[in-house]
Design an enzyme around this catalytic site. Structure first.
Site, PDB file in Angstrom:
ATOM      1  N   ASN A 190      34.038  32.487  39.435  1.00 52.56           N
ATOM      2  CA  ASN A 190      34.376  32.003  38.092  1.00 52.56           C
ATOM      3  C   ASN A 190      35.819  32.369  37.798  1.00 52.56           C
ATOM      4  OD1 ASN A 190      31.715  30.981  36.802  1.00 52.56           O
ATOM      5  ND2 ASN A 190      31.183  32.888  37.869  1.00 52.56           N
ATOM      6  N   GLU A 191      36.704  31.413  38.096  1.00 51.86           N
ATOM      7  CA  GLU A 191      38.140  31.648  37.967  1.00 51.86           C
ATOM      8  C   GLU A 191      38.575  31.567  36.505  1.00 51.86           C
ATOM      9  OE1 GLU A 191      39.629  32.856  40.319  1.00 51.86           O
ATOM     10  OE2 GLU A 191      39.350  31.849  42.236  1.00 51.86           O
ATOM     11  N   PRO A 192      39.805  32.015  36.187  1.00 51.67           N
ATOM     12  CA  PRO A 192      40.300  31.905  34.816  1.00 51.67           C
ATOM     13  C   PRO A 192      40.067  30.499  34.258  1.00 51.67           C
ATOM     14  CG  PRO A 192      41.845  33.145  36.125  1.00 51.67           C
ATOM     15  CD  PRO A 192      40.774  32.675  37.068  1.00 51.67           C
ATOM     16  N   THR A 236      43.399  33.679  44.532  1.00 48.83           N
ATOM     17  CA  THR A 236      42.157  33.902  45.290  1.00 48.83           C
ATOM     18  C   THR A 236      42.305  33.371  46.708  1.00 48.83           C
ATOM     19  OG1 THR A 236      40.860  33.711  43.275  1.00 48.83           O
ATOM     20  CG2 THR A 236      39.675  33.362  45.340  1.00 48.83           C
TER      21      THR A 236
END
Ligand code: F6R
Length: 384
Positions: free
Chosen positions: A177-179, A196
């Site tokens: 769950n990236e920014p 990442t």
């Protein structure tokens, strides 16, 4: 700080406690425990998981574990394997759901999380193969959406996750769950952040080979776990750990969503905790024992913070920044400043590498310095 003997005798439990209940932790919004190193921390995490599995066994219940990959959990899995072989811990009542998988990705690819989990854990314990769930990186593009819905439903059918193990990325991601990820997001596919992909590039022998997409459990999927333990090791994680534990909840740092969970513990080593206020600038939150090292650190910190030279720091500057007890010890800002100035001055030498047989207890070393030959190298700006 926890004492090694305590951990080894397994007296330490990672039980959740309210965050920020002490004066010292008042900036902290997530309960955390700091270990001397990641090996000791991993043993404590493995013990908590083992206790849960045993508890569920004696209750004749299934134990539903959410698992992570990456470097952080490797030692935890090692310890679980040891507990299986040496202490008879059985995984027959365990059902697992992994957080994520690269997409597209075949199971037998050595970079896959499927491969990772079997190599580090599943191949060495007695878990039933049908109880292992890992997002499938080989489903067809037009089937990913349905796959994600089914994954969520399956977790629900098992009564939700009893325990979720997490690492944290430097972007603040949990799972992938990236920014920008939403508080209510479910299992889905997602584009990986550049940082990442950079962090994964050595494992893939170059950035170009790192997948751009992954399937990940969502923030909401993770949040529903009854218990969450997040691990972070090393100074590289220091900044994101401080932002997550002390910062505001924000989609920019998705791990901050965990501030809203009622049973979460962050397990840290000394490196990953080194930016927390109580570790990095302890004078802001507690009374300190002012040894030479801490005094120097605090004065240099104050001088940088206020943009003032050490000799210009005032009583008020010290008092306003948690250092009044230091002033009491030293008598006044004036005394402390001179002492620190001299100390810093003594770290500067005109003889890099040292001057043989020189007595440099007093500065300036002499009234008329020895003549030296000086070469100055300067770059001329390029004319366009
Ligand atoms: C892995 C995962 C990621 C990692 C994170 C930290 O399944 O979900 O969120 O936990 O990227 O990775 P390491 O542990 O390699 O620093």
């Amino acid at each position: 700080m926890l004492i090694e003997a305590e951990i080894l005798s397994m007296k330490v439990k990672l039980k959740h406690k309210e965050a920020g209940i002490f004066e010292e932790t008042r900036f902290e919004k997530i309960h955390n425990v700091i270990f001397k190193n990641s090996d000791l921390a991993s043993v404590a995490v493995a013990n908590e998981i083992a206790d849960l599995i045993r508890q569920k066994q004696s209750d004749k219940k299934t134990c539903v574990l959410g698992l992570a990959t990456g470097s952080s959990p490797i030692k935890v899995y090692e310890e679980l394997v040891r507990l299986h072989h040496e202490e008879g811990l059985s995984f027959q009542n365990v059902v697992t759901f992994n957080l994520d998988e690269y997409y597209p990705m075949d199971k037998d690819n050595t970079q896959s999380y499927w491969y990772f989990m079997h190599e580090h854990l599943f191949d060495h314990i007695d878990i039933l193969p049908e109880n292992i769930n890992i997002p499938d990186g080989s489903v067809k593009t037009d089937e990913v959406h349905q796959f994600c819905i089914d994954y969520e439903l399956k977790i629900k059918e098992f009564g939700g996750l009893d325990f979720q193990l997490l690492g944290i990325g430097r972007t603040g991601h949990i799972g992938f769950n990236e920014p920008g990820s939403h508080f209510n997001s479910g299992t889905r596919n997602i584009t990986l952040d550049h940082i990442t992909r950079m962090d994964a590039s050595s494992a893939f022998l170059g950035l170009d080979h790192v997948p751009r997409v992954a399937i990940t459990m969502g923030i909401s999927t993770i949040r529903k776990a009854k218990r969450i333990v997040l691990m972070a090791w090393g100074v590289n994680k220091g900044s994101v750990i401080k932002d997550t534990i002390e910062g505001e909840v924000s989609s920019e740092v998705p791990a901050t969503y965990l501030q809203h969970h009622n049973n979460v513990t962050f397990v840290l080593d000394e490196g990953a905790s080194n930016k927390l206020t109580r570790i990095n600038t302890p004078w802001l939150v507690k009374n300190c024992i002012w040894d030479d090292e801490l005094t120097s650190k605090a004065v240099v910190w104050l001088s940088e913070l206020l943009g003032k030279s050490v000799l210009k720091l005032t009583d008020k500057d010290y008092n306003n920044h948690g250092m009044s007890s230091l002033l009491v010890e030293q008598g006044s800002a004036y005394n402390l400043n001179i002492k620190m100035f001299n100390k810093l001055q003594h770290t500067i030498t005109g003889w890099p590498g040292g001057k043989p047989n020189a007595d440099d207890t007093n500065r300036p070393e002499r009234n008329s310095p020895a003549v030296k030959r000086v070469i100055i190298l300067a770059r001329t700006p390029m004319m366009m």
